[in-house]
Each structure stands twice: as structure tokens, then as C-alpha cells.
Design a protein around this motif. Sequence first.
Motif, short mmCIF file in Angstrom:
data_model
loop_
_atom_site.label_atom_id
_atom_site.label_comp_id
_atom_site.label_asym_id
_atom_site.label_seq_id
_atom_site.Cartn_x
_atom_site.Cartn_y
_atom_site.Cartn_z
N GLU A 39 0.79 -1.18 -0.10
CA GLU A 39 -0.06 0.06 -0.12
C GLU A 39 0.89 1.22 -0.06
OE1 GLU A 39 -4.04 1.64 1.87
OE2 GLU A 39 -2.74 0.53 3.12
N LEU A 40 0.48 2.24 -0.82
CA LEU A 40 0.98 3.63 -0.99
C LEU A 40 -0.16 4.53 -0.37
CD1 LEU A 40 3.61 5.26 -1.60
CD2 LEU A 40 2.46 5.34 -3.68
N MET A 41 0.19 5.49 0.45
CA MET A 41 -0.71 6.41 1.23
C MET A 41 -0.13 7.73 0.89
SD MET A 41 -1.60 4.36 4.45
CE MET A 41 -0.05 3.46 4.24
N ILE A 42 -0.86 8.72 0.13
CA ILE A 42 -0.17 10.05 0.06
C ILE A 42 -1.28 11.04 0.41
CG2 ILE A 42 0.55 11.70 -1.88
CD1 ILE A 42 1.13 9.15 -3.73
N PHE A 43 -0.75 12.09 1.19
CA PHE A 43 -1.58 13.29 1.28
C PHE A 43 -0.69 14.63 0.98
CE2 PHE A 43 -2.32 16.64 4.76
CZ PHE A 43 -3.38 17.19 4.11
N ASP A 44 -1.33 15.12 -0.08
CA ASP A 44 -0.64 16.31 -0.47
C ASP A 44 -1.40 17.37 -0.93
OD1 ASP A 44 1.37 17.80 -1.45
OD2 ASP A 44 2.36 16.39 -2.95
N ARG A 45 -0.96 18.64 -1.55
CA ARG A 45 -2.12 19.79 -1.63
C ARG A 45 -2.69 19.60 -2.98
NH1 ARG A 45 -2.42 22.48 2.59
NH2 ARG A 45 -2.97 24.42 1.51
N THR A 46 -2.11 19.49 -4.23
CA THR A 46 -2.85 19.44 -5.49
C THR A 46 -2.15 18.53 -6.43
OG1 THR A 46 -1.26 21.02 -6.47
CG2 THR A 46 -2.99 22.08 -5.03
N ASP A 77 11.09 1.73 9.41
CA ASP A 77 11.05 2.00 10.88
C ASP A 77 9.50 2.00 11.31
OD1 ASP A 77 11.13 2.49 13.50
OD2 ASP A 77 12.46 4.20 13.30
N GLU A 78 8.95 0.84 11.49
CA GLU A 78 7.48 0.77 11.78
C GLU A 78 7.04 1.50 12.83
OE1 GLU A 78 4.33 -2.74 12.87
OE2 GLU A 78 6.01 -3.31 11.57
N ALA A 79 7.84 1.54 13.91
CA ALA A 79 7.58 2.62 15.12
C ALA A 79 7.51 3.86 14.77
CB ALA A 79 8.63 2.28 16.21
N SER A 80 8.46 4.56 13.95
CA SER A 80 8.43 5.91 13.52
C SER A 80 7.45 6.21 12.65
CB SER A 80 9.72 6.26 13.04
OG SER A 80 10.73 6.23 13.59
N ALA A 81 6.93 5.22 11.70
CA ALA A 81 5.76 5.44 10.79
C ALA A 81 4.35 5.73 11.38
CB ALA A 81 6.02 4.53 9.68
N LYS A 82 4.17 4.66 12.54
CA LYS A 82 3.07 4.69 13.14
C LYS A 82 2.14 5.95 13.37
CE LYS A 82 0.07 2.26 16.41
NZ LYS A 82 0.27 1.18 17.92
N PRO A 83 2.67 6.93 14.03
CA PRO A 83 1.85 8.06 14.43
C PRO A 83 1.52 8.73 13.03
CG PRO A 83 4.11 8.23 15.24
CD PRO A 83 3.84 6.88 14.50
N TYR A 84 2.43 8.68 11.78
CA TYR A 84 1.97 9.37 10.61
C TYR A 84 0.88 8.51 9.91
CZ TYR A 84 5.60 12.00 11.85
OH TYR A 84 6.51 12.87 12.82
N LEU A 85 0.99 7.06 9.91
CA LEU A 85 -0.09 6.22 9.36
C LEU A 85 -1.49 6.62 10.13
CD1 LEU A 85 1.72 3.00 9.40
CD2 LEU A 85 0.98 4.09 7.41
N GLU A 86 -1.22 6.88 11.56
CA GLU A 86 -2.69 7.12 12.34
C GLU A 86 -3.17 8.45 11.83
OE1 GLU A 86 -1.49 6.80 16.27
OE2 GLU A 86 -1.56 4.43 16.08
N ARG A 87 -2.20 9.53 11.50
CA ARG A 87 -2.54 10.72 10.96
C ARG A 87 -3.41 10.56 9.62
NH1 ARG A 87 -1.79 16.21 12.01
NH2 ARG A 87 -0.91 17.39 10.52
N PHE A 111 3.74 11.01 2.42
CA PHE A 111 3.86 9.62 1.58
C PHE A 111 4.18 8.50 2.53
CE2 PHE A 111 4.19 12.72 -1.72
CZ PHE A 111 4.09 12.25 -2.81
N LEU A 112 3.61 7.34 2.51
CA LEU A 112 3.60 6.10 3.53
C LEU A 112 3.60 5.04 2.50
CD1 LEU A 112 1.19 8.30 5.02
CD2 LEU A 112 2.86 7.09 6.59
N ALA A 113 4.85 4.05 3.05
CA ALA A 113 4.49 2.96 2.29
C ALA A 113 4.49 1.78 3.14
CB ALA A 113 5.70 2.77 1.40
N ASP A 114 3.61 0.80 3.22
CA ASP A 114 3.58 -0.39 3.66
C ASP A 114 3.73 -0.51 5.44
OD1 ASP A 114 2.98 -1.77 1.38
OD2 ASP A 114 5.27 -2.34 1.02
N GLY A 115 3.38 0.72 6.01
CA GLY A 115 3.30 0.77 7.39
C GLY A 115 4.84 0.86 8.04
#
Length: 167
Positions: free
Chosen positions: A32-39, A138-148, A114-118
Motif C-alpha cells: 500500500e502507498l498512501m499520499i496526502f498532498d496539496r494538489t 521503521d515501523e515505530a516511527s511511521a505509526k503516528p503518521y499512518l494514524e494521521r 507519503f507512506l509505504a507499507d506501514g
Amino acid sequence: MNASDNPTYRILDTNSEARESIALLIASAEQELMIFDRTPVTLRERGLGKPDIIEQLRSMLLGGKYRKIRIALHEVQSLESELPRLVSLLGQFGGQVMIHRVTGAARQVEDVLFLADGDSVWRKPVYSHPRSVMNFGDEASAKPYLERFEEIWASSELAVTDRQSGL
């Protein structure tokens, strides 16, 4: 080699460093790829419309029907003209590629994700500033951004479908 085998953290000072890190993150995405951006313009500037990046996304999606790309944007105008290859992917993989427009409180959010695979995240704390951060593998560092991202996604609405863009 799995991204989590060699976790890295980098502060990136330039847009070219950011584009390189985003390309590495996209290449690493397997589920999975998750993206949050402006335009769509900012997505294109980050390299998302490049043929090699689109081919990486296509290859990921071909790997199985549960592989996904979720994109949440503040604005979706000009998506077809700025990112025609991405719109083509949406047409080919309609159930796996989703593009939403943020609503409500999420419209006030100023960062880019931009997030990839948790386990990997590229983040720009303020969209208008060139500095960004890469946490890779680094799953632990990515977790708060996945939640966001999930909070932002929950405060968004479908903006583009594989049948019509509505733009």
C-alpha cells in the motif's frame, strides 16, 4: 532486501533530495502507498507523473487485488492535465486506486505525507518549506503518521472515480 532490514532516518534540505527519497519510498511499496498532498501540481513536482514511477505503481498493483494506492488531496482540479498517467492507472485499477478530496478540519493540515507499507514515511512538516524528513523501514516511527493519514482519510470524500473524473 526488506526496508525494515536497514532502517534509515534522514533530514532532506532540498526538493531534489525529497524527490529521490520519494522515488525510493515508492519503489519499496509492496502492499500500500498512501499520499496526502496539496494538489496535482505538487504531486507532479514530487515525481508522481514520471513514467518510471507510474510503472512501479502499476507493477505493485498487478501483484494482487488487495494492493492499494490511496491519495488524499486538498484540491483535485487539473488532475487529468497534470497527471494523465496516474488517471490512466485509476482507470485500469479502479478498485485499488482511490483519490479523495479532504474536507472539514483536514483542510487546515499543512504537512505532506507519503507512506509505504506501514514502515516508511516521507514527510514535509510544512508544505511550503523545502525541508523534509525520511524515515525508511521503521515501523515505530511511521505509526503516528499512518494514524494521521487515516484521520485525514476519514475526513475526506471520493473525488475521482475510474468512470469519470468529475473535474
